[in-house]
Design a protein around this motif. Sequence first.
Motif, PDB file in Angstrom:
ATOM      1  N   ARG A  77     -81.939  89.777  24.557  1.00  0.00           N
ATOM      2  CA  ARG A  77     -83.021  89.327  23.680  1.00  0.00           C
ATOM      3  C   ARG A  77     -82.799  87.886  23.231  1.00  0.00           C
ATOM      4  NH1 ARG A  77     -82.729  94.636  19.742  1.00  0.00           N
ATOM      5  NH2 ARG A  77     -83.386  96.177  21.288  1.00  0.00           N
ATOM      6  N   LEU A  78     -83.874  87.126  23.242  1.00  0.00           N
ATOM      7  CA  LEU A  78     -83.805  85.768  22.731  1.00  0.00           C
ATOM      8  C   LEU A  78     -83.824  85.796  21.208  1.00  0.00           C
ATOM      9  CD1 LEU A  78     -86.289  83.970  25.154  1.00  0.00           C
ATOM     10  CD2 LEU A  78     -83.794  83.914  25.209  1.00  0.00           C
ATOM     11  N   GLN A  79     -83.241  84.781  20.618  1.00  0.00           N
ATOM     12  CA  GLN A  79     -83.178  84.701  19.163  1.00  0.00           C
ATOM     13  C   GLN A  79     -84.582  84.700  18.570  1.00  0.00           C
ATOM     14  OE1 GLN A  79     -80.944  81.367  17.750  1.00  0.00           O
ATOM     15  NE2 GLN A  79     -80.999  82.005  15.618  1.00  0.00           N
ATOM     16  N   GLY A  80     -84.779  85.515  17.555  1.00  0.00           N
ATOM     17  CA  GLY A  80     -86.076  85.588  16.891  1.00  0.00           C
ATOM     18  C   GLY A  80     -86.938  86.748  17.332  1.00  0.00           C
ATOM     19  N   TRP A  81     -86.570  87.396  18.453  1.00  0.00           N
ATOM     20  CA  TRP A  81     -87.377  88.529  18.912  1.00  0.00           C
ATOM     21  C   TRP A  81     -87.116  89.734  18.024  1.00  0.00           C
ATOM     22  CZ3 TRP A  81     -86.512  93.362  21.488  1.00  0.00           C
ATOM     23  CH2 TRP A  81     -87.663  93.923  22.045  1.00  0.00           C
ATOM     24  N   GLN A  82     -88.163  90.324  17.499  1.00  0.00           N
ATOM     25  CA  GLN A  82     -88.034  91.408  16.528  1.00  0.00           C
ATOM     26  C   GLN A  82     -88.161  92.795  17.141  1.00  0.00           C
ATOM     27  OE1 GLN A  82     -87.178  90.785  13.302  1.00  0.00           O
ATOM     28  NE2 GLN A  82     -87.025  88.657  13.993  1.00  0.00           N
ATOM     29  N   GLY A  83     -88.373  92.863  18.434  1.00  0.00           N
ATOM     30  CA  GLY A  83     -88.499  94.167  19.069  1.00  0.00           C
ATOM     31  C   GLY A  83     -89.917  94.691  19.031  1.00  0.00           C
ATOM     32  N   ASN A  84     -90.137  95.807  19.701  1.00  0.00           N
ATOM     33  CA  ASN A  84     -91.450  96.439  19.724  1.00  0.00           C
ATOM     34  C   ASN A  84     -91.545  97.494  18.628  1.00  0.00           C
ATOM     35  OD1 ASN A  84     -92.469  95.152  22.182  1.00  0.00           O
ATOM     36  ND2 ASN A  84     -90.878  96.330  23.224  1.00  0.00           N
ATOM     37  N   PRO A  85     -92.641  97.522  17.898  1.00  0.00           N
ATOM     38  CA  PRO A  85     -92.790  98.572  16.887  1.00  0.00           C
ATOM     39  C   PRO A  85     -92.902  99.934  17.559  1.00  0.00           C
ATOM     40  CG  PRO A  85     -94.859  97.393  17.196  1.00  0.00           C
ATOM     41  CD  PRO A  85     -93.823  96.648  17.982  1.00  0.00           C
ATOM     42  N   PRO A  86     -92.504 101.002  16.878  1.00  0.00           N
ATOM     43  CA  PRO A  86     -92.603 102.334  17.482  1.00  0.00           C
ATOM     44  C   PRO A  86     -94.057 102.748  17.649  1.00  0.00           C
ATOM     45  CG  PRO A  86     -92.008 102.504  15.169  1.00  0.00           C
ATOM     46  CD  PRO A  86     -91.947 101.049  15.522  1.00  0.00           C
ATOM     47  N   PRO A  87     -94.341 103.671  18.569  1.00  0.00           N
ATOM     48  CA  PRO A  87     -95.708 104.190  18.697  1.00  0.00           C
ATOM     49  C   PRO A  87     -96.189 104.783  17.377  1.00  0.00           C
ATOM     50  CG  PRO A  87     -94.332 104.925  20.523  1.00  0.00           C
ATOM     51  CD  PRO A  87     -93.420 104.277  19.533  1.00  0.00           C
ATOM     52  N   VAL A  88     -97.481 104.707  17.128  1.00  0.00           N
ATOM     53  CA  VAL A  88     -98.045 105.171  15.864  1.00  0.00           C
ATOM     54  C   VAL A  88     -97.741 106.644  15.630  1.00  0.00           C
ATOM     55  CG1 VAL A  88    -100.187 105.510  14.574  1.00  0.00           C
ATOM     56  CG2 VAL A  88     -99.874 103.437  15.947  1.00  0.00           C
ATOM     57  N   TYR A  89     -97.811 107.452  16.686  1.00  0.00           N
ATOM     58  CA  TYR A  89     -97.642 108.894  16.516  1.00  0.00           C
ATOM     59  C   TYR A  89     -96.200 109.294  16.200  1.00  0.00           C
ATOM     60  CZ  TYR A  89     -95.857 108.779  21.325  1.00  0.00           C
ATOM     61  OH  TYR A  89     -95.135 108.491  22.453  1.00  0.00           O
TER      62      TYR A  89
END
Length: 312
Positions: free
Chosen positions: A219-231
Amino acid sequence: ICSMIISTMSNSSSTPVLTLISIVFNNLIKRLTQPLLPQAGTGLVHLKERLDDYIKQWNGLVKVFRNERREGLIQARSIGAQKAKLGQVLVYLDAHCEVGINWYAPLIAPISKDRTTCTVPLIDYIDGNDYSIEPQQGGDEDGFARGAWDWSLLWKRIPLSHKEKSKRKHKTEPYRKNSESSQLCPGCVHFVVAILKHIWQCGGKLLFVPCSRVGHIYRLQGWQGNPPPVYVGSSPTLKNYVRVVEVWWDEYKDYFYASRPETKALPYGDISELKKFREDHNCKSFKWFMEEIAYDITSYYPLPPKNVEWGE
């Protein structure tokens, strides 16, 4: 013969293509039955038509499966495993990797001798800015390390111990690995989809293979990741941690809760099927695992004091 499972969701289209090119051009095209790309669920156009058009040059060798809804990484890999009809071995790769020259044969060789074995290559670091590559840090004088964790379940690397070195006749031999990151398992090879850390408890082996190298773009610096699926709801990672310790860690789960007290009251769902799996397969205790396999972890990450009282 193997099937490769390369899950992708929010990558640039060039990234999984780079992974596939490195595989094809390392003389695997005759050995692989199915490179599979189970997509975790994406609305990105470049991971649809553009990717489909590019892989046509391989005349059906690469199969793309798109999930109907957004799935997590591990679930996408599990779906990919179900789609893999032809391979006798499953090879899991992230979609942002480059395999090294002759990486495949050494990785598979230990499995040909023992079907309960799972293998992991040495993972090299690829800089996402300029794509330079170098060995990971945290190993011994030869760069060899074992997977580890602290008691809040954060992934770590520790140098290869003298005990493990003494088991090998030469440096190129595979050596015992006590754990692998569940979110980062490029090249992790399985005959069954198993819980990585607990392969040992259920009679299997997890080996690091020095002669197999796979580069991984971190991961590059500053990447916050993907949010989890809503469900899924909130805190899916912490919930999964709790499920792991409740099923597998026995009395050692208290050390996790001491490190992450906020998880003590976290609802984690039904784990009866997982507990039944452990019982049906006569899996060993976590104490056995800590004493026989992961004996070196406490030298780097000592057991925390257990909480005496709980409350607000």
